[in-house]
Scaffold this motif. Structure first.
Motif, PDB file in Angstrom:
ATOM      1  N   PRO A   1      69.232 -51.433   9.465  1.00 46.29           N
ATOM      2  CA  PRO A   1      70.205 -52.226   8.709  1.00 46.29           C
ATOM      3  C   PRO A   1      69.778 -53.679   8.648  1.00 46.29           C
ATOM      4  CG  PRO A   1      71.074 -51.650  10.865  1.00 46.29           C
ATOM      5  CD  PRO A   1      69.794 -50.899  10.721  1.00 46.29           C
ATOM      6  N   MET A   2      70.056 -54.313   7.531  1.00 42.53           N
ATOM      7  CA  MET A   2      69.711 -55.718   7.353  1.00 42.53           C
ATOM      8  C   MET A   2      70.601 -56.342   6.291  1.00 42.53           C
ATOM      9  SD  MET A   2      66.090 -55.397   5.250  1.00 42.53           S
ATOM     10  CE  MET A   2      65.253 -54.664   6.647  1.00 42.53           C
TER      11      MET A   2
ATOM     12  N   PRO B   1      60.442 -58.012   4.802  1.00 35.52           N
ATOM     13  CA  PRO B   1      61.219 -56.772   4.737  1.00 35.52           C
ATOM     14  C   PRO B   1      61.268 -56.213   3.312  1.00 35.52           C
ATOM     15  CG  PRO B   1      62.689 -58.649   4.830  1.00 35.52           C
ATOM     16  CD  PRO B   1      61.306 -59.193   5.024  1.00 35.52           C
ATOM     17  N   LEU B   2      61.352 -54.897   3.238  1.00 33.86           N
ATOM     18  CA  LEU B   2      61.397 -54.220   1.944  1.00 33.86           C
ATOM     19  C   LEU B   2      62.524 -53.206   1.930  1.00 33.86           C
ATOM     20  CD1 LEU B   2      60.080 -53.766  -0.836  1.00 33.86           C
ATOM     21  CD2 LEU B   2      58.734 -51.941   0.222  1.00 33.86           C
ATOM     22  N   VAL B   3      63.370 -53.321   0.920  1.00 33.70           N
ATOM     23  CA  VAL B   3      64.456 -52.369   0.694  1.00 33.70           C
ATOM     24  C   VAL B   3      64.039 -51.486  -0.475  1.00 33.70           C
ATOM     25  CG1 VAL B   3      66.871 -52.083   0.012  1.00 33.70           C
ATOM     26  CG2 VAL B   3      66.208 -53.943   1.556  1.00 33.70           C
TER      27      VAL B   3
ATOM     28  N   GLY C   1      66.600 -51.383   5.135  1.00 30.04           N
ATOM     29  CA  GLY C   1      65.228 -51.574   4.701  1.00 30.04           C
ATOM     30  C   GLY C   1      64.234 -51.481   5.829  1.00 30.04           C
ATOM     31  N   ALA C   2      62.977 -51.767   5.520  1.00 31.33           N
ATOM     32  CA  ALA C   2      61.884 -51.658   6.481  1.00 31.33           C
ATOM     33  C   ALA C   2      61.322 -53.037   6.792  1.00 31.33           C
ATOM     34  CB  ALA C   2      60.785 -50.766   5.917  1.00 31.33           C
TER      35      ALA C   2
ATOM     36  N   ILE D   1      56.849 -47.730   1.499  1.00 33.72           N
ATOM     37  CA  ILE D   1      57.203 -48.330   2.790  1.00 33.72           C
ATOM     38  C   ILE D   1      56.091 -48.135   3.815  1.00 33.72           C
ATOM     39  CG2 ILE D   1      58.717 -47.983   4.791  1.00 33.72           C
ATOM     40  CD1 ILE D   1      61.060 -47.856   2.882  1.00 33.72           C
ATOM     41  N   ARG D   2      55.436 -46.994   3.772  1.00 36.91           N
ATOM     42  CA  ARG D   2      54.376 -46.713   4.744  1.00 36.91           C
ATOM     43  C   ARG D   2      53.004 -47.217   4.288  1.00 36.91           C
ATOM     44  NH1 ARG D   2      56.329 -40.925   7.468  1.00 36.91           N
ATOM     45  NH2 ARG D   2      58.384 -41.721   8.048  1.00 36.91           N
ATOM     46  N   GLN D   3      52.991 -47.989   3.221  1.00 35.81           N
ATOM     47  CA  GLN D   3      51.783 -48.650   2.712  1.00 35.81           C
ATOM     48  C   GLN D   3      50.676 -47.660   2.356  1.00 35.81           C
ATOM     49  OE1 GLN D   3      51.447 -53.025   4.134  1.00 35.81           O
ATOM     50  NE2 GLN D   3      51.470 -51.819   6.029  1.00 35.81           N
ATOM     51  N   GLU D   4      51.075 -46.478   1.915  1.00 36.63           N
ATOM     52  CA  GLU D   4      50.092 -45.464   1.531  1.00 36.63           C
ATOM     53  C   GLU D   4      49.503 -45.751   0.151  1.00 36.63           C
ATOM     54  OE1 GLU D   4      52.334 -41.977   4.144  1.00 36.63           O
ATOM     55  OE2 GLU D   4      52.400 -41.905   1.956  1.00 36.63           O
TER      56      GLU D   4
END
Length: 346
Positions: free
Chosen positions: A18-19, A58-60, A9-10, A48-51
């Protein structure tokens, strides 16, 4: 009980890593799924890039999920341990509004998205399919036909149903002339599905570079739109045109290519938006519409069709460690046509 599982995730918009995440304990209505494959969708990158707005890290990501049932709650009647299943873009909805009652839960104003949403069962932030395991209410779990490989089924759970839903809603079938704008991850699946439904299909793409593949996958005609004069010979030709790109398109020219009462369906989100003249809608009594993924029922109908007709997306399987590079290749249109993560590499 809850379960800790490996995921990818991010923690920021820049990279993934990895998480370990915690999945909630299954309740009586839940299906626990060991994830085998997860498709990479452009929506994952936008999110993920908040566009499309701020997210909580964290976000998976991952809403094209294919796997095998590992456990079921006592009230689950649709699935059993060992079943091949999928999960798409939604994992819950309010179940009380008209949209939900009419089987159009994707339009529910309180639906729960597969990642980045709020799980109504425990209040946690939902985490997606770039992970080993997920727990989902049985109402949002799909059955994957035995003759549909799990890796190829994954992209169908978003890209596939996103194309199938407008074709199904506007009752496309034998004799329907369908134009598809864009021949990428969504568009190429649309060609295969529309042909299986009996439609006459034309692909619109900016250059001639994808012509050979489009015709190979079943398109009856291919039109390169870098020369806008090609539209001169297309007036009143199509029953419906589906826009599968987010880039700027000549909307007025596409509307003029519709038969009277034809429909231009927009799927592309973001980008520069759509600009058109009111005359383009009025002169042919054209319809300009949008469509959002698809319902659970439509998704199951689409999966059954793809199994029956052996309709498979073109995929490239990658390990989890390749996700960031895959994202960059998606942005550069350097994939034919969908990336699928092998979850065993986590």
């Amino acid at each position: 009980m809850s379960k800790e599982v490996k995921a990818w995730g991010a923690t920021s918009p820049e990279t993934t890593e990895p998480m370990t995440i915690t999945r909630r304990a299954p309740d009586d209505e839940d299906v626990a799924i060991d994830i085998k494959y997860a498709g990479i969708c452009h929506t994952d990158i936008h999110t993920i890039r908040q566009e499309w707005g701020p997210v909580k890290y964290p976000l998976v990501a991952g809403h094209e999920i294919a796997g095998v049932v590992s456990a079921v709650g006592k009230n689950v009647t649709k699935f059993k341990v060992g079943d091949r299943v999928g999960v798409g873009c939604l994992v819950n909805c309010c179940r009380e509004c008209d949209d939900c009652k009419e089987g159009e839960e994707q339009y529910c104003l309180n639906h729960t998205i597969t990642y980045g949403g709020t799980d109504p069962k425990d209040g946690s932030i939902t985490q997606g399919g770039y992970s080993q395991y997920i727990v989902v209410d049985q109402a949002f779990v799909l059955s994957i036909p035995e003759n549909l490989p799990l890796d190829k089924a994954a992209p169908l759970l978003c890209a596939g149903v996103t194309m199938f839903s407008p074709l199904n809603h506007w009752k496309a079938g034998p004799g329907t002339k369908v134009g598809i704008i864009g021949f990428g991850g969504i568009g190429h699946i649309g060609v295969k599905i529309a042909k299986a439904m009996g439609c006459e299909v034309t692909v619109f793409s900016q250059t001639e570079s994808k012509k050979e593949l489009a015709l190979k996958f079943g398109s009856d005609e291919y039109i390169a739109t870098n020369d806008l004069q090609v539209f001169d010979g297309l007036k009143r030709k199509f029953d419906m045109i589906i826009n599968a790109v987010s880039t700027k398109i000549p909307v007025d020219l596409y509307l003029a290519s519709l038969r009277r009462d034809g429909t231009l369906v927009n799927l592309g989100l973001g980008g520069e938006g759509l600009q058109l003249s009111a005359f383009s809608v009025s002169l042919g009594r054209a319809n300009l519409a949008g469509s959002l993924i698809g319902s659970v029922a439509e998704t199951q109908k689409m999966l059954d069709l793809c199994g029956e007709k052996q309709i498979f997306p073109e995929i490239e399987i990658v390990p989890a460690s390749y996700i960031d590079e895959a994202y960059e290749r998606v942005l550069k249109s350097q994939v034919q046509f969908r990336f699928v993560i092998d979850v065993s590499t986590m």
